[in-house]
Each structure stands twice: as structure tokens, then as C-alpha cells.
Design a protein around this motif. Structure first.
Motif, PDB file in Angstrom:
ATOM      1  N   ASN A 183       0.834  -1.206   0.000  1.00  0.00           N
ATOM      2  CA  ASN A 183       0.000   0.000   0.000  1.00  0.00           C
ATOM      3  C   ASN A 183       0.862   1.247   0.000  1.00  0.00           C
ATOM      4  O   ASN A 183       1.561   1.514   0.964  1.00  0.00           O
ATOM      5  CB  ASN A 183      -0.873   0.029   1.255  1.00  0.00           C
ATOM      6  CG  ASN A 183      -1.645  -1.255   1.415  1.00  0.00           C
ATOM      7  OD1 ASN A 183      -2.653  -1.467   0.777  1.00  0.00           O
ATOM      8  ND2 ASN A 183      -1.123  -2.149   2.255  1.00  0.00           N
ATOM      9  N   VAL A 184       0.776   1.990  -1.088  1.00  0.00           N
ATOM     10  CA  VAL A 184       1.656   3.143  -1.198  1.00  0.00           C
ATOM     11  C   VAL A 184       1.033   4.394  -0.593  1.00  0.00           C
ATOM     12  O   VAL A 184       1.674   5.097   0.165  1.00  0.00           O
ATOM     13  CB  VAL A 184       2.057   3.354  -2.659  1.00  0.00           C
ATOM     14  CG1 VAL A 184       2.720   4.694  -2.835  1.00  0.00           C
ATOM     15  CG2 VAL A 184       2.991   2.253  -3.093  1.00  0.00           C
ATOM     16  N   ASP A 185      -0.199   4.652  -0.912  1.00  0.00           N
ATOM     17  CA  ASP A 185      -0.865   5.816  -0.325  1.00  0.00           C
ATOM     18  C   ASP A 185      -1.821   5.327   0.751  1.00  0.00           C
ATOM     19  O   ASP A 185      -2.794   4.646   0.453  1.00  0.00           O
ATOM     20  CB  ASP A 185      -1.616   6.602  -1.397  1.00  0.00           C
ATOM     21  CG  ASP A 185      -0.654   7.283  -2.357  1.00  0.00           C
ATOM     22  OD1 ASP A 185       0.169   8.085  -1.883  1.00  0.00           O
ATOM     23  OD2 ASP A 185      -0.703   6.997  -3.562  1.00  0.00           O
ATOM     24  N   GLY A 197       3.393   1.697   2.928  1.00  0.00           N
ATOM     25  CA  GLY A 197       4.160   0.733   2.145  1.00  0.00           C
ATOM     26  C   GLY A 197       5.348   1.322   1.405  1.00  0.00           C
ATOM     27  O   GLY A 197       6.344   0.640   1.179  1.00  0.00           O
ATOM     28  N   PHE A 198       5.261   2.590   1.059  1.00  0.00           N
ATOM     29  CA  PHE A 198       6.373   3.234   0.374  1.00  0.00           C
ATOM     30  C   PHE A 198       7.568   3.341   1.327  1.00  0.00           C
ATOM     31  O   PHE A 198       8.677   2.894   1.030  1.00  0.00           O
ATOM     32  CB  PHE A 198       5.954   4.621  -0.115  1.00  0.00           C
ATOM     33  CG  PHE A 198       6.940   5.257  -1.058  1.00  0.00           C
ATOM     34  CD1 PHE A 198       6.763   5.168  -2.426  1.00  0.00           C
ATOM     35  CD2 PHE A 198       8.052   5.922  -0.573  1.00  0.00           C
ATOM     36  CE1 PHE A 198       7.678   5.740  -3.304  1.00  0.00           C
ATOM     37  CE2 PHE A 198       8.976   6.495  -1.434  1.00  0.00           C
ATOM     38  CZ  PHE A 198       8.782   6.411  -2.801  1.00  0.00           C
TER      39      PHE A 198
END
Lengths: 343, 343
Positions: free
Chosen positions: A140-142, A221-222
Motif C-alpha cells: 500500500n503506497v498511499d 508501504g512506500f
């Protein structure tokens, strides 16, 4: 079939795992001819510790998610996830393409009630001699503050179940002394965590991961992905520089020989192969992701993690934790919403 | 006055630096009585390598930015930044409160034309034997793609000036194989960088920092801060575990003695004190931030970095790079906007 090496790693690891865990049956999913040949090489045929499930396709390490999900419906990965869905397997361990594994697992298994997005969690060795569980690592990036809260719940359940630790402490990864302390999402996540009933320690910084300040570190996640890879990069640099220095001259080599037992013990302590096996959390099934470059020892550790997760009821634990937290927060909300007594 | 130790670190470091650089005059800013006492201790009085500028206040390491900026107008930090503004000093090195230093520097010195926000850059040792310059490290938490482009410009100028490297390569920190490759800001920053005329290598991952894949790694301040501290945490863990192993028994201690020259060479290679001295970039003046926990050797390295930045014209270089890039992008934009020939 997955990972950089494929069967030459996964089959020996499975065989060794089966020897250590005679109570467990392994389903080997993939090209049955190739698997049988690998088993024969290892002298693993003819015993009843395994069953082969044939799958005609393989998801390549560089396959785009869409290809893996839509076009390779008989891939070993898809068939293995389906076997978990069908209750034929209690857990699935893969060294394959992470993106594809996450997408297929999510599509086939679905997420638990109360979890919007699955997360990837792994353990990083810490100074206290244990490990710090960090999530999310790239699924999950955002993220919203609510997602970070869900990660905290899933991480808590994982550590409770696998490490048998009661009420593990949770830290929110943030930045320290510098100008602005954290962005809006992190600030709001801290508020949510404080009122969650979880064992929330507060904000932690990057160096707290290796210090072992808390049991679970939560981040988007980033950030998690970049941190994990940066740490791996430094670890590789340090070990390669050490090797170089001990091989620089005949005298250095001799020193290396004398120091060998100490260096070996040191290496054992920082060896992150022991912690191989990232958990895909929040799904209705146990899926463990091994590092693609794992050797047989490391892949065996991932199998062991899956075994522990099953034995200690990770799934039920997560569902229960999510559920009780939902009730807790619902009650808190109702209390807040109810008319105030006119004092 | 700044840093965890204050004058017992900064004064000896200044004295050693002055011996190595007899062309340079040092302005020692702070409590003149205390400075004079520290100089006396070190036998540094009575020569003309220094000048003391008295300041009646000190910004504490935990002072909020507002206090440092609004209430301590005669702090050593403020007076020192002012000395750069007035052209009395060519650079300022501080081991003090980072947030306060950034805020005061920005307020007093202002940013260069074309730079919205200053950034903090540091060097992390890499496998190639050099260092990778990483920015931003915490001055900017929420960044736009344009900010990341500006960081790339400032990083390019820093490496060109300080390391005398022509057209240093720039990487954009991103996540790899996992599900979603980077968020929207990073994707757009990559587009801007590709058409910027800078030597843009493309996306890099966390482990590329220590691999030394590129000269400059660009990321937002939240990610950069967390990565830097995570790496520092691992480095501390590794060195403390190694020490423990070599002191575990009489035999281990003996082995450590034999291996000492090798271990010392190894330690020299991974010693990040050499790289102490983060640059506050994008300001109309050179400001270098030393680690708060720096010892005299490390603080001396920060002084040296400031010296190199001045000698190699960092300020003019940055202004020129920003300016030529602006012209380049303006021209590209005009070309795009002009009516297309009817082919």
C-alpha cells in the motif's frame, strides 16, 4: 516454482522441513514432472510426506500483475492460493513475484471483515536479540490514518500469534527532531492509535527498528519498502567490506582464520535468513512470501513461519483482534455521540 | 555552543581545523567567556586564527522552532547566521537544533531564486568506496513533484561543487517489484526529471543508496529522514554486536587482538563520521549541520565540508544550475506551446 532459483531451492527446503515436522504434509504445486525430478535428485521420492498438485503455468518474476491475474489462471501460484481457499492447505509459501502473489491472494481469498487492504509484514533483527515486525512493506503506497491503524491491528495479531507475545507494543514510524514532525496522515494515525486500546507506545524513529524499542513498527508501504531495502543494502555492504578486508593479504587471511569462530557467531546473530518469510496479512488465509533470492535454509525458515502461524491460530487471532477493536471503537463512538448530561 | 557536548567538542575541532587550514579564519560565536575558557584549555589562545563573536543566548536542542526564531534573537545560532548574511562569514557550521537552524537560516538568509524550499542533504558511504548524496532528510515532509525536481537540482550542484564531479547522476527513490510502483508524486517527478536536462538515471530503490548506483538520491523529507536513521540504527547494532562477540571470552578477546588491524581498517571504511556535515541547500548562504552527537573528529569533518563548499563556489554553482535549468524548461515549454507546423 518461484524465486530466483526455483525448485533447486524449494524442494530441498521442503524435504528438510518435512523431516523436522513429521506432523505436516506438504503440497508441492507446479510442473509435476519437474517437481518429481527434483524430488528424485534429493532422494525425497517414495515417502508420504508430500503430494504434488500439477499446475501448467508459472508466474514469471517480471510478469505484470494483470498478466499473472488474468491470463495465467493455471499458474502454480494461483492453484496454490486456491488450495488455501478450498481448505485443502492451511497455508501457502511462495518465493515468487510479490505483486502477483498479493493480487492473486487478495482476489481469491478476499480480506477479513474490517480490513480494507492486506499488508506485508516482515521481521528485522534487533539489538535486543529478537526481531521487530515492520509493516507495510509495499502493498500500500498511499495510506490513510485508518489503514495505518489496521496495519497496527494486523501486526499485533501476528506477533501475538507467531511469537506468543501478549499485547505486543506498537510504534508509529515518524521523523524526529527535524523541522516538521510528521505529515497529517501520521499525526491522525497517532490519535487513532492512542484511542484504539492497542498497546501503543507512540511515535518511533528509523533507528528504533534495530534498537527494538517496540514489537511492531507501522508505516505506509512506500516508506516500509524503502527502509527495508536500505537496511538490506547496508548489511550487504558491511559484510562484503568485511570479507574484502579479511582477504586483503596473507596476514589478514590468517587473522580471519583465528577470528573465524567469533565472526561466525557474529554472522549468525545478524543473519536475516532466519527471519525470511514475510506475512501477507489481512487475508482469509495464510500466505507467506519468501525472499526471491532465498537459499534452502532461508526458504525453510519461511516454511517454519507458515507452520507456526497455522499452529498458533493466526487467522482466528487476527479476525478476533479486528472484531474486538471494532466493537471497542464503536462503543467509544456511541458514548461520544450520546447526548451529554446537562451539568 | 550546539550539539550534545557543546564547546568541549566544537572548540578542539575548530583548533585542529585551523591548523590544517591556515588560510581560514574562524569566527567562534557564543558565550565569549565560556569560549575563551575552552580555548585556554586547549592551548588555542593568543593566535590570530579566530575571532569571538559574543551572543548572549543559546538555542537548546529541544527548543521549539518558534522559541528559537521569535524569542531568542541573540542566540549564537541567530548571530552566526546573521554573520553569513552580512558577508562577515562565508559559511556557518552548527551541531545544534536542526529545526531551529533550518527556520532561522531560511528566515534570515532567504532561498535562492527558483527554489521554494531549502533541503537537507547528507552523504552516506557506499560500496564503491565513495558516498551517495541523499536529500531531503527532513526539512520537507509533504513534497510535490516540483520540489523533488528542485532537490535534484540542488543535489547536482552540491556534488558538482564539493566533489568536483561533472554532471553527477541522479536517482529518484522509489519502491520496486511490489504491487504499486510508487505514488503519484514520484511518478510525476520522474517525468519532470526525464525532461530536465539533468543526468537522470531513473528510479532507484533503497539498496541502491549503499550500492552507489547514482551520485544523488532524491526523496521527500519523511522518507529520507526515516531511511537515514534506519541505516544509522543498523550500523550501530552491527558494531555493538561485533564488539560483544569479540569480548565474549578470553579466546574471543585474543582473536580480536589478532584481527585488530583488519577490524580497524574495516571500521575506517564504514566510519560515517567522515561524512558528517549535512548541507542546508537552496539558501543564499552556506550552512552546514553537524550531527548533534559528533565528536571533535566528526565536527572537524563538517568544518572541512563547509570549507570545500566555499572554495568550490557551491552557492554560485547552485544559483547557476537553477537558472540554466529554468531557461531550459522555459524554452521547452515555449516550443511545446508554439503552433505545430502543419505537416
Amino acid at each position: 516454482m518461484g524465486g530466483d532459483a526455483g525448485l533447486p531451492v524449494t524442494v530441498p527446503a521442503a524435504l528438510q522441513f518435512a523431516r523436522r515436522n513429521p506432523d505436516t504434509k506438504l503440497l508441492l504445486v507446479g510442473d509435476s514432472t519437474a517437481i518429481r525430478a527434483a524430488l528424485k535428485d534429493q532422494g525425497g521420492l517414495g515417502r508420504d510426506w508430500y503430494e504434488i498438485i500439477h499446475a501448467s503455468e508459472v508466474v514469471a518474476m517480471d510478469d505484470p500483475v494483470e498478466v499473472a491475474l488474468r491470463r495465467k489462471k493455471d499458474s502454480s501460484m494461483r492453484v496454490a492460493v486456491q488450495s488455501v481457499k478450498d481448505g485443502r492447505a492451511q497455508a501457502f509459501v511462495s518465493a515468487g513475484n510479490t505483486g502477483a502473489l498479493m493480487a492473486i491472494s487478495r482476489y481469491v481469498l478476499k480480506t477479513l471483515d474490517g480490513i480494507d487492504r492486506p499488508a506485508i509484514a516482515t521481521v528485522i533483527p534487533n539489538q535486543k536479540g529478537g526481531g521487530t515486525t515492520v509493516l507495510d512493506l509495499g502493498a500500500n503506497v498511499d495510506c490513510t490514518a485508518e489503514h495505518l491503524l489496521q496495519f497496527a491491528i494486523m501486526g499485533t495479531a501476528l506477533v501475538s500469534a507467531v511469537e506468543q507475545r501478549n499485547r505486543p507494543s506498537v510504534g508509529l514510524l515518524n521523523i524526529g527532531e527535524e523541522v516538521i514532525k510528521g505529515n497529517e496522515v501520521v499525526k491522525r494515525a497517532a490519535e487513532l492509535l492512542r484511542s484504539s486500546g492497542l498497546n501503543f507506545h507512540g511515535n518511533v524513529e528509523g533507528d528504533d527498528i534495530c534498537k527494538g524499542t517496540v514489537d511492531v513498527v507501522v508505516c505506509d508501504g512506500f516508506v516500509g519498502n524503502v527502509v527495508l531495502k536500505s537496511i538490506e543494502g547496508l548489511a550487504r555492504m558491511v559484510s562484503s567490506m568485511m570479507r574484502e578486508e579479511f582477504q586483503r593479504s596473507a596476514l589478514s587471511k590468517l587473522a580471519g582464520l583465528v577470528a573465524m569462530p567469533v565472526l561466525r557467531r557474529f554472522r549468525g546473530r545478524v543473519d536475516n535468513r532466519r527471519y525470511n518469510g514475510a506475512a501477507l496479512l489481512g487475508l482469509r488465509g495464510i500466505v507467506i512470501k519468501s525472499h526471491g533470492s532465498a537459499d534452502a535454509y532461508a526458504f525453510g525458515c519461511a516454511l517454519q513461519r507458515a507452520h507456526e502461524a497455522v499452529q498458533n491460530g493466526l487467522l482466528d487471532d487476527t479476525a478476533r483482534t479486528v472484531d474486538s477493536l471494532r466493537q471497542y471503537m464503536q462503543a467509544a463512538k456511541e458514548q461520544q455521540d450520546s447526548p451529554q448530561p446537562a451539568v
